[in-house]
Design a protein around this motif. Structure first.
Motif, PDB file in Angstrom:
ATOM      1  N   CYS A 186      -6.466  23.850  13.083  1.00 22.02           N
ATOM      2  CA  CYS A 186      -6.586  24.468  11.929  1.00 22.02           C
ATOM      3  C   CYS A 186      -6.262  23.812  10.493  1.00 22.02           C
ATOM      4  O   CYS A 186      -6.023  24.350   9.364  1.00 22.02           O
ATOM      5  N   VAL A 187      -5.365  22.544  10.701  1.00 25.59           N
ATOM      6  CA  VAL A 187      -4.814  21.836   9.720  1.00 25.59           C
ATOM      7  C   VAL A 187      -5.780  20.422   9.734  1.00 25.59           C
ATOM      8  O   VAL A 187      -6.046  19.886  10.603  1.00 25.59           O
ATOM      9  N   LEU A 188      -6.131  20.235   8.588  1.00 29.79           N
ATOM     10  CA  LEU A 188      -6.782  18.954   8.238  1.00 29.79           C
ATOM     11  C   LEU A 188      -5.731  17.918   7.770  1.00 29.79           C
ATOM     12  O   LEU A 188      -4.954  18.275   6.911  1.00 29.79           O
ATOM     13  N   VAL A 189      -5.775  16.839   8.294  1.00 27.53           N
ATOM     14  CA  VAL A 189      -4.819  15.718   7.749  1.00 27.53           C
ATOM     15  C   VAL A 189      -5.392  14.803   6.869  1.00 27.53           C
ATOM     16  O   VAL A 189      -6.390  13.859   7.319  1.00 27.53           O
ATOM     17  N   ALA A 190      -5.005  14.573   5.752  1.00 34.26           N
ATOM     18  CA  ALA A 190      -5.735  13.458   4.754  1.00 34.26           C
ATOM     19  C   ALA A 190      -4.846  12.719   4.369  1.00 34.26           C
ATOM     20  O   ALA A 190      -3.570  12.749   3.997  1.00 34.26           O
ATOM     21  N   THR A 191      -5.053  11.438   4.748  1.00 35.43           N
ATOM     22  CA  THR A 191      -4.063  10.365   4.545  1.00 35.43           C
ATOM     23  C   THR A 191      -4.742   9.317   3.288  1.00 35.43           C
ATOM     24  O   THR A 191      -5.810   8.884   3.416  1.00 35.43           O
ATOM     25  N   LEU A 198       0.880  -1.042   0.169  1.00 29.11           N
ATOM     26  CA  LEU A 198      -0.017   0.036   0.017  1.00 29.11           C
ATOM     27  C   LEU A 198       0.813   1.234   0.108  1.00 29.11           C
ATOM     28  O   LEU A 198       1.884   1.472   0.752  1.00 29.11           O
ATOM     29  N   LYS A 199       0.411   2.360  -0.973  1.00 26.62           N
ATOM     30  CA  LYS A 199       1.198   3.309  -0.901  1.00 26.62           C
ATOM     31  C   LYS A 199       0.512   4.380  -0.029  1.00 26.62           C
ATOM     32  O   LYS A 199      -0.750   4.629  -0.597  1.00 26.62           O
ATOM     33  N   ILE A 200       1.057   5.049   0.741  1.00 27.05           N
ATOM     34  CA  ILE A 200       0.386   6.026   1.720  1.00 27.05           C
ATOM     35  C   ILE A 200       0.931   7.519   1.602  1.00 27.05           C
ATOM     36  O   ILE A 200       2.261   7.383   1.599  1.00 27.05           O
ATOM     37  N   SER A 201       0.173   8.311   1.612  1.00 28.54           N
ATOM     38  CA  SER A 201       0.869   9.583   1.531  1.00 28.54           C
ATOM     39  C   SER A 201      -0.042  10.446   2.275  1.00 28.54           C
ATOM     40  O   SER A 201      -1.322  10.254   2.564  1.00 28.54           O
ATOM     41  N   ARG A 202       0.376  11.512   2.859  1.00 26.91           N
ATOM     42  CA  ARG A 202      -0.472  12.560   3.750  1.00 26.91           C
ATOM     43  C   ARG A 202      -0.287  13.805   2.858  1.00 26.91           C
ATOM     44  O   ARG A 202       0.603  14.306   2.595  1.00 26.91           O
ATOM     45  N   VAL A 203      -1.509  14.686   3.245  1.00 26.00           N
ATOM     46  CA  VAL A 203      -1.780  15.781   2.771  1.00 26.00           C
ATOM     47  C   VAL A 203      -2.294  16.927   3.842  1.00 26.00           C
ATOM     48  O   VAL A 203      -3.144  16.440   4.397  1.00 26.00           O
TER      49      VAL A 203
END
Length: 330
Positions: free
Chosen positions: A217-222, A153-158
């Motif tokens: 204030c920060v959304l973490v999208a994984t 699984l390739k996992i990245s965060r934004v």
DNA sequence: CGCGTTTGACCAGCGC
DNA sequence: GCGCTGGTCAAACGCG
């Protein structure tokens, strides 16, 4: 560093200064010019030679002054580049250190370590609220997932900056997502939303969105997995959305994979970041990797600009150069 | 009526 | 084995 390309001219294009008292009628000025010219003609040849020599001295002095100024600016530029390189290497060292910690620790087998890692990354990249957002690719996070299910699984965060009061867990990235669950996790009061890519039925990509525990204030999208289809929009909305919009107060800036991923480790050379500023503008079409690189470049440029403006040597030298130009012309 | 969201129930992994 | 926790499912619900 070659200084010949550095233009020492401040480009002020100053006209000869005159005081407020010199606002004379054109006829009077012409009269004075004629008188000066007559005096000039009246001088003998010796006086002319002295004037030429004096003028030559002035030019030589001016040339020397510009040379010194040029040298000073070159030194400052060199120092700036050194600072930039040291900052870059420092960031790289931090990433390597973090990767080694991940490799040597079993805590990432624990489920909760994943969410702790979120906060660590945020603290590392944006220690305060002054920075925008960034992302990392993190293939290594597989180790904290269920090994049977997520082998490749390739996992990245934004990281997306948004309003703290905005409770919607929505990160616009151009893809179509279907929400299939929401959960309150133990170490974060903000719920975590679960999304599946709904653009293609067979697309395995999942997305988790949760507010940062440290910075609401920060959304973490994984993102987990890779899309097996083209981007649904030719103009992806992975963009900087102007904060002035009341309903979509999001600012998404991603960065070059800072990396902790094995794929990065395989690269023959460490990642370098050029000084080209790719301004992320609304409706800019960029793939996530491009936005990551552009954003990280912008982050570095901001750091450099900040350090420059805080440098008293730079500001004093700049002020001296400007005042020198003005005094020369006056 | 179709689609997306919500939300409680359920499942699986892990630690004790 | 039990409890905790994260992840997923699916029925209910809302909206256009």
């Amino acid at each position: 560093m070659d200084s010949t390309w550095v233009n020492t001219s401040l480009g002020l294009n100053l006209v000869p200064l005159c005081s407020a008292d010199d606002h004379q009628a054109p006829a009077t000025m012409q009269h004075e010019l004629e008188r000066d010219y007559a005096q000039f003609q009246g001088n003998n040849a010796l006086v002319k030679e002295e004037q030429v020599a004096s003028h030559h001295d002035v030019l030589a002095e001016e040339l020397n002054r510009i040379s010194v100024e040029n040298k000073k600016l070159t030194e400052m530029l060199t120092a700036l580049c050194e600072n930039y390189n040291s900052l870059q290497s420092h960031v790289r060292e931090l990433m390597i250190t973090k990767q080694q910690q991940n490799n040597s620790s079993d805590i990432y087998r624990k489920r909760k370590a994943g969410s702790e890692d979120y906060n660590n990354v945020i603290g590392l990249i944006s220690p305060g609220t002054n920075t925008d957002t960034c992302s990392i690719s993190d293939d290594q996070e597989n180790s904290c997932k269920r090994p049977k299910e997520h082998t490749n699984l390739k996992i990245s965060r934004v990281y997306v900056r948004t309003d703290a009061s905005d409770t919607r867990l929505i990160v616009k990235d151009g893809y179509q997502w279907r929400k299939y669950g929401q959960k309150v996790t133990r170490d974060n009061p903000s719920p975590r939303a679960y999304y599946k890519c709904s653009f293609a039925p067979s697309c395995p990509v999942k997305k988790k969105v949760q507010k940062s525990a440290e910075n609401p204030c920060v959304l973490v999208a994984t993102y987990e997995g890779e899309h097996n289809h083209m981007h649904p929009e030719s103009r992806a909305e992975v963009t900087l959305i102007a904060p002035v919009s009341p309903n979509q107060n999001q600012q998404l800036i991603t960065s070059t994979p800072l990396s902790v991923s094995p794929s990065m480790a395989k690269r023959s050379a460490p990642p370098t970041f050029s000084c080209d500023i790719n301004r992320i503008s609304p409706n800019t079409t960029m793939c996530p990797q491009e936005t990551e690189a552009a954003a990280f470049q912008q982050f570095l440029i901001q750091q450099m600009a900040s350090s420059l403006t805080k440098d008293p040597n730079f500001t004093s030298a700049l002020a001296a150069a400007i005042s020198g130009r003005i005094s020369d012309h006056s």
